[in-house]
Design an enzyme around this catalytic site. Structure first.
Site, short mmCIF file in Angstrom:
data_model
loop_
_atom_site.label_atom_id
_atom_site.label_comp_id
_atom_site.label_asym_id
_atom_site.label_seq_id
_atom_site.Cartn_x
_atom_site.Cartn_y
_atom_site.Cartn_z
N SER A 116 -1.55 2.65 2.59
CA SER A 116 -1.16 1.40 3.24
C SER A 116 -0.40 0.49 2.29
O SER A 116 -0.60 0.52 1.07
CB SER A 116 -2.44 0.70 3.67
OG SER A 116 -2.17 -0.62 4.05
N TYR A 140 -10.20 -3.55 1.91
CA TYR A 140 -9.55 -2.44 2.62
C TYR A 140 -8.44 -1.82 1.75
O TYR A 140 -8.39 -0.61 1.54
CB TYR A 140 -8.97 -2.97 3.95
CG TYR A 140 -7.90 -2.10 4.54
CD1 TYR A 140 -8.22 -0.91 5.18
CD2 TYR A 140 -6.55 -2.47 4.46
CE1 TYR A 140 -7.23 -0.10 5.72
CE2 TYR A 140 -5.56 -1.67 5.00
CZ TYR A 140 -5.90 -0.50 5.62
OH TYR A 140 -4.92 0.30 6.15
N LYS A 144 -7.96 2.05 -0.17
CA LYS A 144 -6.79 2.94 -0.06
C LYS A 144 -6.26 3.28 -1.45
O LYS A 144 -5.88 4.42 -1.71
CB LYS A 144 -5.70 2.26 0.78
CG LYS A 144 -6.08 2.05 2.24
CD LYS A 144 -5.90 3.33 3.03
CE LYS A 144 -6.42 3.20 4.44
NZ LYS A 144 -6.23 4.39 5.26
C1 UD1 Z 1 -2.43 -5.52 7.38
C2 UD1 Z 1 -2.18 -4.81 6.08
C3 UD1 Z 1 -1.57 -3.46 6.36
C4 UD1 Z 1 -2.54 -2.68 7.18
C5 UD1 Z 1 -2.78 -3.41 8.47
C6 UD1 Z 1 -3.86 -2.65 9.19
C7 UD1 Z 1 -1.82 -6.29 4.21
C8 UD1 Z 1 -0.85 -7.07 3.44
N1 UD1 Z 1 -1.32 -5.61 5.26
O1 UD1 Z 1 -1.17 -5.82 7.95
O2 UD1 Z 1 -1.34 -2.77 5.17
O3 UD1 Z 1 -2.07 -1.39 7.41
O4 UD1 Z 1 -3.22 -4.72 8.21
O5 UD1 Z 1 -4.40 -3.35 10.23
O6 UD1 Z 1 -2.99 -6.28 3.93
N2 UD1 Z 1 -0.59 -12.43 13.31
C9 UD1 Z 1 -0.65 -13.56 14.10
N3 UD1 Z 1 -1.56 -13.58 15.11
C10 UD1 Z 1 -2.41 -12.55 15.37
C11 UD1 Z 1 -2.35 -11.38 14.56
C12 UD1 Z 1 -1.42 -11.36 13.53
O7 UD1 Z 1 0.10 -14.53 13.91
O8 UD1 Z 1 -3.23 -12.65 16.30
C13 UD1 Z 1 0.39 -12.38 12.22
C14 UD1 Z 1 -0.23 -12.22 10.84
O9 UD1 Z 1 -0.52 -13.45 10.27
C15 UD1 Z 1 0.88 -11.46 10.11
C16 UD1 Z 1 1.55 -10.63 11.19
O10 UD1 Z 1 1.18 -11.22 12.42
O11 UD1 Z 1 1.81 -12.37 9.60
C17 UD1 Z 1 1.11 -9.18 11.18
O12 UD1 Z 1 -0.30 -9.15 11.15
P1 UD1 Z 1 -1.14 -7.80 11.35
O13 UD1 Z 1 -0.63 -7.07 12.52
O14 UD1 Z 1 -2.58 -8.18 11.33
O15 UD1 Z 1 -0.78 -6.91 10.09
P2 UD1 Z 1 -0.83 -7.25 8.52
O16 UD1 Z 1 -1.88 -8.21 8.20
O17 UD1 Z 1 0.57 -7.57 8.11
#
Ligand code: UD1
Length: 320
Positions: A116, A140, A144
């Site tokens: 990841s 997490y 990995k």
């Molecule tokens: C994270 C991990 C990634 C992992 C993935 C697995 C890190 C840096 N990244 O990705 O390696 O494979 O989780 O689940 O640790 N967001 C919102 N609202 C929501 C959900 C998300 O605004 O309800 C935003 C988050 O703040 C982020 C983006 O959407 O900026 C993507 O979020 P998400 O899909 O949770 O993935 P990551 O956190 O980037």
């Protein structure tokens, strides 16, 4: 080749199974169906309902004789891993060591592992390449990274050849529409947007709008799950041909903001998708994207479905 896909009933796993089958491999799925879904299984494949924490069960699977295995049976919720690290220690670390021990015991020495972007932590430069410092900010991500290190040792000591595939943000669904299982309680952005679009959730909470990015929301590198799945096939071919391990980042070098993904989802679904701007989520870096130059050079991998519209359209097809 005969390939055992551990976690093959999951969201990414089922796409990997499909890509392996298309490439002519004979696939067996091993899954405990804790988050994987029976509807993600293909009738062409053997299925073993088993648990990676029960050594006899995973050994019984490897005893059947496989040329290679793919390991996707891990928990992946970043926030949960900080609150309940024990769960991640047991499943992600102990479970993986059980798998690796069973594999080498029965002579299965080609391993494809779902790593990841979380191994890197906050970016020190962009795009992130394979040599970027590894400072995971979540437990997490730490699990990995530790598994990457275990694999390197088993390569040296036991001749296990591995591919560590560092996914950036997996998204999208099978463009053929064959895989339709919805993740339960998704934490990730696109499935949550889709849940709002089809009324399963009231609104999308946008975590932070004051980041130093083009519209104030976080930038991520969304990669279509079918593109990720194809990388597994290419990685297996690479290991088989070169008898050499590899570690690659799988990203598109293009970043998309939360608002851009939300706007594309509104346009494509035709739904209002209410959203609310809320506080930043702790631990979220402003911007994360990868260079996949190494994956291209080594594997000839190129994303084909990872443009925003295809990501959203293929997901909406399933959710609507
Ligand atoms: C994270 C991990 C990634 C992992 C993935 C697995 C890190 C840096 N990244 O990705 O390696 O494979 O989780 O689940 O640790 N967001 C919102 N609202 C929501 C959900 C998300 O605004 O309800 C935003 C988050 O703040 C982020 C983006 O959407 O900026 C993507 O979020 P998400 O899909 O949770 O993935 P990551 O956190 O980037």
């Amino acid at each position: 080749m005969k390939v055992l896909v551990i976690g093959g009933a999951g969201y990414i796993g089922s796409h990997v199974v499909k890509a392996m089958m298309k490439a002519g491999h004979k696939v067996t799925v091993f899954d405990n169906l804790s988050s994987g879904l029976r509807c993600n299984l293909f009738k062409e494949n053997d299925f073993i309902h088993g648990n990676i924490l029960i050594q006899s069960e995973i050994e019984a699977a490897f005893e059947k004789g496989f040329d290679a295995f793919v390991h996707l049976a891990a928990f992946k919720a970043v926030g949960e891993s900080m609150e309940n690290p024990e769960k991640y220690s047991v499943n992600n670390i102990t479970g993986t060591l059980n798998i690796m021990n069973a594999a080498v015991k029965f002579g299965c020495k080609k391993m494809i592992f779902s790593s990841s972007a979380a191994v890197f932590g906050a970016p020190q430069y962009l795009p992130i390449d394979e040599n970027h410092p590894k400072n995971p900010e979540s437990y997490y991500g730490f699990t990995k990274l530790e598994i990457e290190r275990f694999m390197a040792w088993y390569d040296q000591l036991k001749g296990l050849k591995f591919a560590a595939l560092r996914y950036f943000n997996a998204a999208g669904y099978d463009p053929d529409g064959e895989i339709r299982g919805l993740e339960r309680s998704p934490q990730n952005l696109l499935p949550r947007i889709m849940e709002v679009a089809c009324g399963m959730r009231d609104e999308l909470k946008v975590f932070g709008t004051d980041y130093d990015t083009r519209d104030g929301t976080c930038i991520r590198d969304y990669v279509h799950v079918t593109d990720l799945a194809n990388a597994h096939v290419l990685a297996l071919e690479y290991i088989a041909k070169n008898n050499e391990s590899l570690t690659v980042n799988l990203g598109t070098e293009k970043g998309t903001t939360v608002k851009e993904l939300l706007d594309a989802s509104r346009r494509i679904s035709g739904k209002a998708i209410p959203s609310e701007d809320v506080e930043r989520r702790p631990g979220d870096p402003a911007c994360l994207y990868a260079t996949s130059k190494h994956a291209k050079e080594l594997l000839g991998w190129e994303p084909k479905f990872s443009d925003v519209d295809t990501l959203v359209k293929t997901t909406w097809e399933v959710y609507k």
